[in-house]
Motif scaffolding. Structure first.
Motif, PDB file in Angstrom:
ATOM      1  N   ALA A  22       0.810  -1.209   0.000  1.00 46.44           N
ATOM      2  CA  ALA A  22       0.000   0.000   0.000  1.00 46.44           C
ATOM      3  C   ALA A  22       0.848   1.266   0.000  1.00 46.44           C
ATOM      4  N   PHE A  23       2.018   1.207   0.624  1.00 42.84           N
ATOM      5  CA  PHE A  23       2.891   2.368   0.733  1.00 42.84           C
ATOM      6  C   PHE A  23       4.298   2.016   0.269  1.00 42.84           C
ATOM      7  N   PRO A  24       4.523   1.812  -1.045  1.00 44.68           N
ATOM      8  CA  PRO A  24       5.849   1.406  -1.512  1.00 44.68           C
ATOM      9  C   PRO A  24       6.922   2.436  -1.216  1.00 44.68           C
ATOM     10  N   TRP A  25       6.560   3.707  -1.135  1.00 43.50           N
ATOM     11  CA  TRP A  25       7.532   4.745  -0.817  1.00 43.50           C
ATOM     12  C   TRP A  25       8.092   4.563   0.588  1.00 43.50           C
ATOM     13  N   ALA A  26       7.319   4.009   1.501  1.00 45.09           N
ATOM     14  CA  ALA A  26       7.800   3.790   2.865  1.00 45.09           C
ATOM     15  C   ALA A  26       8.893   2.733   2.884  1.00 45.09           C
ATOM     16  N   ALA A  27       8.728   1.691   2.073  1.00 46.92           N
ATOM     17  CA  ALA A  27       9.754   0.657   1.995  1.00 46.92           C
ATOM     18  C   ALA A  27      11.022   1.220   1.390  1.00 46.92           C
ATOM     19  N   ALA A  28      10.868   2.046   0.363  1.00 43.52           N
ATOM     20  CA  ALA A  28      12.033   2.628  -0.295  1.00 43.52           C
ATOM     21  C   ALA A  28      12.745   3.612   0.622  1.00 43.52           C
ATOM     22  N   ALA A  29      11.993   4.350   1.396  1.00 40.89           N
ATOM     23  CA  ALA A  29      12.592   5.358   2.260  1.00 40.89           C
ATOM     24  C   ALA A  29      13.462   4.735   3.334  1.00 40.89           C
ATOM     25  N   SER A  30      13.299   3.452   3.586  1.00 39.98           N
ATOM     26  CA  SER A  30      14.059   2.814   4.646  1.00 39.98           C
ATOM     27  C   SER A  30      15.388   2.234   4.164  1.00 39.98           C
ATOM     28  N   THR A  31      15.730   2.407   2.880  1.00 37.54           N
ATOM     29  CA  THR A  31      16.987   1.863   2.390  1.00 37.54           C
ATOM     30  C   THR A  31      18.164   2.648   2.965  1.00 37.54           C
ATOM     31  N   THR A  32      19.271   1.977   3.183  1.00 41.64           N
ATOM     32  CA  THR A  32      20.462   2.563   3.760  1.00 41.64           C
ATOM     33  C   THR A  32      21.234   3.336   2.696  1.00 41.64           C
ATOM     34  N   PRO A  33      21.728   4.535   3.021  1.00 39.82           N
ATOM     35  CA  PRO A  33      22.539   5.275   2.052  1.00 39.82           C
ATOM     36  C   PRO A  33      23.809   4.504   1.693  1.00 39.82           C
ATOM     37  N   VAL A  34      24.259   4.659   0.448  1.00 38.43           N
ATOM     38  CA  VAL A  34      25.499   4.031   0.003  1.00 38.43           C
ATOM     39  C   VAL A  34      26.441   5.115  -0.507  1.00 38.43           C
ATOM     40  N   SER A  35      27.724   4.848  -0.409  1.00 36.66           N
ATOM     41  CA  SER A  35      28.746   5.787  -0.858  1.00 36.66           C
ATOM     42  C   SER A  35      29.184   5.431  -2.273  1.00 36.66           C
ATOM     43  N   PHE A  36      29.170   6.444  -3.149  1.00 42.30           N
ATOM     44  CA  PHE A  36      29.607   6.229  -4.530  1.00 42.30           C
ATOM     45  C   PHE A  36      30.032   7.573  -5.123  1.00 42.30           C
ATOM     46  N   GLY A  37      31.187   7.599  -5.745  1.00 38.34           N
ATOM     47  CA  GLY A  37      31.664   8.795  -6.431  1.00 38.34           C
ATOM     48  C   GLY A  37      31.817  10.010  -5.537  1.00 38.34           C
ATOM     49  N   GLY A  38      32.188   9.793  -4.279  1.00 42.30           N
ATOM     50  CA  GLY A  38      32.391  10.898  -3.361  1.00 42.30           C
ATOM     51  C   GLY A  38      31.115  11.458  -2.754  1.00 42.30           C
ATOM     52  N   LEU A  39      29.977  10.829  -3.011  1.00 43.42           N
ATOM     53  CA  LEU A  39      28.694  11.264  -2.478  1.00 43.42           C
ATOM     54  C   LEU A  39      28.011  10.119  -1.750  1.00 43.42           C
ATOM     55  N   LEU A  40      27.073  10.455  -0.875  1.00 38.40           N
ATOM     56  CA  LEU A  40      26.158   9.463  -0.326  1.00 38.40           C
ATOM     57  C   LEU A  40      24.908   9.481  -1.192  1.00 38.40           C
ATOM     58  N   TRP A  41      24.367   8.309  -1.458  1.00 40.65           N
ATOM     59  CA  TRP A  41      23.161   8.163  -2.272  1.00 40.65           C
ATOM     60  C   TRP A  41      22.107   7.449  -1.443  1.00 40.65           C
ATOM     61  N   ARG A  42      20.837   7.889  -1.551  1.00 39.70           N
ATOM     62  CA  ARG A  42      19.769   7.202  -0.836  1.00 39.70           C
ATOM     63  C   ARG A  42      18.470   7.280  -1.641  1.00 39.70           C
ATOM     64  N   ALA A  43      17.642   6.274  -1.419  1.00 40.25           N
ATOM     65  CA  ALA A  43      16.286   6.287  -1.961  1.00 40.25           C
ATOM     66  C   ALA A  43      15.462   7.150  -1.024  1.00 40.25           C
ATOM     67  N   ALA A  44      14.736   8.111  -1.599  1.00 37.83           N
ATOM     68  CA  ALA A  44      14.025   9.075  -0.766  1.00 37.83           C
ATOM     69  C   ALA A  44      12.522   8.862  -0.787  1.00 37.83           C
ATOM     70  N   GLY A  45      12.050   7.785  -1.378  1.00 40.63           N
ATOM     71  CA  GLY A  45      10.624   7.519  -1.442  1.00 40.63           C
ATOM     72  C   GLY A  45      10.000   8.112  -2.688  1.00 40.63           C
ATOM     73  N   ALA A  46       8.883   7.545  -3.109  1.00 37.70           N
ATOM     74  CA  ALA A  46       8.125   8.007  -4.280  1.00 37.70           C
ATOM     75  C   ALA A  46       8.992   8.106  -5.533  1.00 37.70           C
ATOM     76  N   GLY A  47       9.913   7.163  -5.709  1.00 36.09           N
ATOM     77  CA  GLY A  47      10.731   7.108  -6.917  1.00 36.09           C
ATOM     78  C   GLY A  47      11.871   8.101  -6.968  1.00 36.09           C
ATOM     79  N   LYS A  48      12.207   8.703  -5.843  1.00 40.69           N
ATOM     80  CA  LYS A  48      13.259   9.716  -5.824  1.00 40.69           C
ATOM     81  C   LYS A  48      14.569   9.150  -5.278  1.00 40.69           C
TER      82      LYS A  48
END
Length: 106
Positions: A22-48
């Motif tokens: 029902a709330f796929p953005w909530a599952a995505a928002a819980s992903t752990t940030p990863v380090s790549f190319g000198g930046l941290l990357w994270r899923a921010a929910g709602a496809g972001k």
């Protein structure tokens, strides 16, 4: 296993599964940030997907893949950033292009 314990476990599992659907953005928002190319990357929910250049204090939008999609996983493999995207019960992999601005299918 006691009947009461089983019923509680079954109800909790059913609720958690239903919440993810029902709330796929909530599952995505819980992903752990990863380090790549000198930046941290994270899923921010709602496809972001967001990036941080200051160890997670502030975040900037990198990609918006649409609110009907959810980013379920970000990983680094073979020196490339990979994203697993879910849409309507299906998952597909993407890889960040070498220009670090667009995503490519794998």
């Amino acid at each position: 296993m006691q009947r009461g314990t089983f019923l509680k476990l079954a109800a909790t599992t059913a609720f958690a599964t239903g919440a993810r659907l029902a709330f796929p953005w909530a599952a995505a928002a819980s992903t752990t940030p990863v380090s790549f190319g000198g930046l941290l990357w994270r899923a921010a929910g709602a496809g972001k997907i967001q990036t941080s250049a200051d160890a997670g204090r502030t975040w900037k939008l990198h990609s918006d893949l649409g609110s009907t999609n959810s980013i379920t996983k970000l990983t680094v493999r073979n020196y490339r950033l990979h994203a697993t995207v879910s849409y309507s019960g299906y998952s597909f992999p993407l890889v960040l292009a070498r220009d670090k601005r667009s995503w490519r299918t794998v």
